[in-house]
Design a protein around this motif. Structure first.
Motif, PDB file in Angstrom:
ATOM      1  N   VAL A  49     -73.854  18.701  26.077  1.00 30.18           N
ATOM      2  CA  VAL A  49     -74.899  19.172  26.998  1.00 30.18           C
ATOM      3  C   VAL A  49     -74.377  19.445  28.401  1.00 30.18           C
ATOM      4  O   VAL A  49     -75.141  19.857  29.267  1.00 30.18           O
ATOM      5  N   GLY A  50     -73.083  19.194  28.653  1.00 30.94           N
ATOM      6  CA  GLY A  50     -72.523  19.484  29.961  1.00 30.94           C
ATOM      7  C   GLY A  50     -72.417  18.239  30.827  1.00 30.94           C
ATOM      8  O   GLY A  50     -72.997  17.199  30.532  1.00 30.94           O
ATOM      9  N   PHE A 103     -62.928  21.194  24.736  1.00 32.29           N
ATOM     10  CA  PHE A 103     -63.849  21.846  25.659  1.00 32.29           C
ATOM     11  C   PHE A 103     -63.700  23.360  25.653  1.00 32.29           C
ATOM     12  O   PHE A 103     -64.419  24.055  26.355  1.00 32.29           O
ATOM     13  N   GLY A 104     -62.761  23.865  24.827  1.00 32.19           N
ATOM     14  CA  GLY A 104     -62.642  25.302  24.643  1.00 32.19           C
ATOM     15  C   GLY A 104     -63.355  25.809  23.409  1.00 32.19           C
ATOM     16  O   GLY A 104     -63.281  27.001  23.090  1.00 32.19           O
ATOM     17  N   SER A 105     -64.065  24.905  22.708  1.00 29.47           N
ATOM     18  CA  SER A 105     -64.780  25.312  21.489  1.00 29.47           C
ATOM     19  C   SER A 105     -65.831  26.373  21.773  1.00 29.47           C
ATOM     20  O   SER A 105     -66.188  27.166  20.895  1.00 29.47           O
ATOM     21  N   TYR A 106     -66.317  26.385  23.004  1.00 30.04           N
ATOM     22  CA  TYR A 106     -67.384  27.343  23.333  1.00 30.04           C
ATOM     23  C   TYR A 106     -66.895  28.787  23.189  1.00 30.04           C
ATOM     24  O   TYR A 106     -67.697  29.706  22.960  1.00 30.04           O
ATOM     25  N   GLN A 123     -69.071  26.297  28.713  1.00 28.90           N
ATOM     26  CA  GLN A 123     -70.468  26.231  28.295  1.00 28.90           C
ATOM     27  C   GLN A 123     -70.635  25.103  27.283  1.00 28.90           C
ATOM     28  O   GLN A 123     -69.876  25.036  26.305  1.00 28.90           O
ATOM     29  N   PRO A 124     -71.584  24.188  27.484  1.00 27.51           N
ATOM     30  CA  PRO A 124     -71.805  23.126  26.496  1.00 27.51           C
ATOM     31  C   PRO A 124     -72.347  23.709  25.193  1.00 27.51           C
ATOM     32  O   PRO A 124     -72.965  24.779  25.174  1.00 27.51           O
TER      33      PRO A 124
END
Length: 440
Positions: free
Chosen positions: A108-109, A58-61, A135-136
């Motif tokens: 998409v969140g 979830f840190g890829s953004y 952020q998705p």
């Protein structure tokens, strides 16, 4: 080869190991050059976090924020998307529904709430790089809205005194298409001429290669498919293919669009033509060995709602019907040739793009009208599940009419195939449900 001073030694060593024909450094090789844009540069991001800024997951953004595909125009090459399953699959209670929720959160969140992003330790010498909340991935790639159905394709023809101005032919590209060489495809398009002005209009379809160096498409009109439909709509079809003479190419891209032929009554006057373009479908033509079949629907069910404010679920199943078997010839018990037409692959099983859902109330005398009288409720597809649809009773367009003696509803489900064909009502399904238990 001459290497710029800024080239890392390892990069130079890698290129020196390549076959000279690939780098254009052989005497008989041709220059491998083409115009590039920032969109052609792919920056890698590993969802597992192996060497990626932000630590993946979830840190890829955080890494994608620096690539900035929506502002700089760079592209993202995303590796290891299976992280959403593989990182959680051994945990107790893990199932498909939990994976769907977890995977959806990355792309998409979340449905509600916030996503907790684990802190990633910085590598030695790495400066601090603060980022905002999660952020998705989809948020970095804005989707342009589809054309407004009320908008039309407006074609303006100024007046002209030229001798041949009465006849004009205009090419209007609509969509890019990618096809495999040596294979045949069929394309169908629905359109409506809203206003032809003082002119005769004739529309056709065609496909043109995007590059002048590509092999031209072979296009064949399918005259039997020019069908006039209700509401002034017309369906046209073509068959298209790319010859196999093109060496080294597996796929080829092109632009598919309308050829608009206009014959004006008076070329000395300005002319405006309004055309509404509907659904466009391109699909592969099945092999001749494919058994002739047609799509149909089997059954429908409605899982009850807990109350008028909570959704119930419509579900259904589809099938294929085949033509009656003709005389079967079996030469011997050991005949290796099948007596039946065998399906070459499951990809030729009828598929649907989406389904339209309709509803109609029973009358006081327990009579229900025809399906053509039913009211459209919605279209499937947005929840990612093709054969189901959620219905909230008190959001039905006729909920205000529901009362004592008039609480039974019939739901109709009507499929639209990948060929763009709408199923006849006889092949569709319906289910009845009594809403009276939700009135309290």
């Amino acid at each position: 080869m001459r290497w710029p001073p800024s080239y890392p030694n390892s990069t130079a060593e890698y290129f020196l190991t390549l076959n000279p024909a690939l780098t254009g450094n052989a005497p008989d090789s041709q220059p491998q050059t083409s115009k590039k844009s920032l969109n052609d540069i792919y920056m890698g991001v590993d969802v597992w976090g192996r060497g990626s800024h932000g630590g993946g997951g979830f840190g890829s953004y955080k890494a994608i924020t620096h690539i900035a595909p929506d502002s700089l125009g760079l592209s993202v090459a995303l590796f290891g998307q299976g992280w959403t399953w593989e990182s959680e699959q051994d945990k107790p209670g893990w199932n498909w529904d939990k994976w769907w929720e977890y995977d959806r959160k990355l792309w998409v969140g979340p449905v509600s709430g916030e996503v907790e992003v684990p802190q990633t330790p910085r590598r030695e010498g790495e400066p601090e790089c603060p980022h905002g909340p999660f952020q998705p991935i989809a948020s970095f790639f804005p989707r342009n809205p589809p054309p407004d159905p009320f908008d039309t394709l407006d074609i303006s023809c100024p007046s002209s005194e030229e001798e041949d101005a009465m006849f004009r032919c205009i090419w209007v590209p609509i969509q890019t298409v990618s096809v495999s060489t040596g294979k045949s495809y069929e394309a169908t398009l629905y359109y409506k001429v809203n206003d032809a002005g003082q002119a005769d209009i004739d529309l056709g379809m065609s496909v043109k290669p995007l590059s002048a160096d590509d092999t031209p498409f072979e296009v064949q009109h399918v005259p039997v498919s020019d069908v006039d439909l209700p509401g002034g709509w017309t369906k046209i079809s073509i068959q298209l293919s790319v010859p196999t003479e093109q060496q080294g190419a597996v796929t080829q891209t092109g632009a598919i669009g309308l050829v608009v032929a206009i014959v004006a009554e008076d070329a000395a006057k300005d002319l405006a033509v309004k055309i509404r373009v509907g659904q466009l479908n391109v699909y592969a033509i099945p092999p001749l060995a494919t058994a002739v079949h047609s799509p149909t629907m089997l059954w429908a069910n409605f899982a009850t709602s807990a109350s008028k404010d909570t959704p119930g679920t419509l579900s259904w199943e589809v099938a294929a019907s085949f033509q009656p078997l003709t005389a079967i010839t079996v030469n011997s018990p050991d005949d290796p040739v099948s007596a039946f037409t065998v399906q070459p692959s499951n990809i030729w099983f009828p598929r649907f793009m989406y389904y339209n859902v309709y509803g109609i109330l029973y009358s006081d005398n327990d009579h229900v009208g025809q399906p053509e009288e039913a009211i459209w409720i919605g279209t499937t597809g947005f929840n990612g599940r093709s054969n189901s649809f959620e219905v909230v009773p008190n959001e039905l367009p006729f909920w205000s009419e529901v009362g004592a003696g008039k609480a039974k509803v019939r739901f109709y489900i009507r499929g639209v195939t990948y060929h763009g064909s709408v199923l006849e009502w006889e092949k569709c399904v319906f289910v009845d449900y009594d809403l009276s238990g939700l009135l309290a």
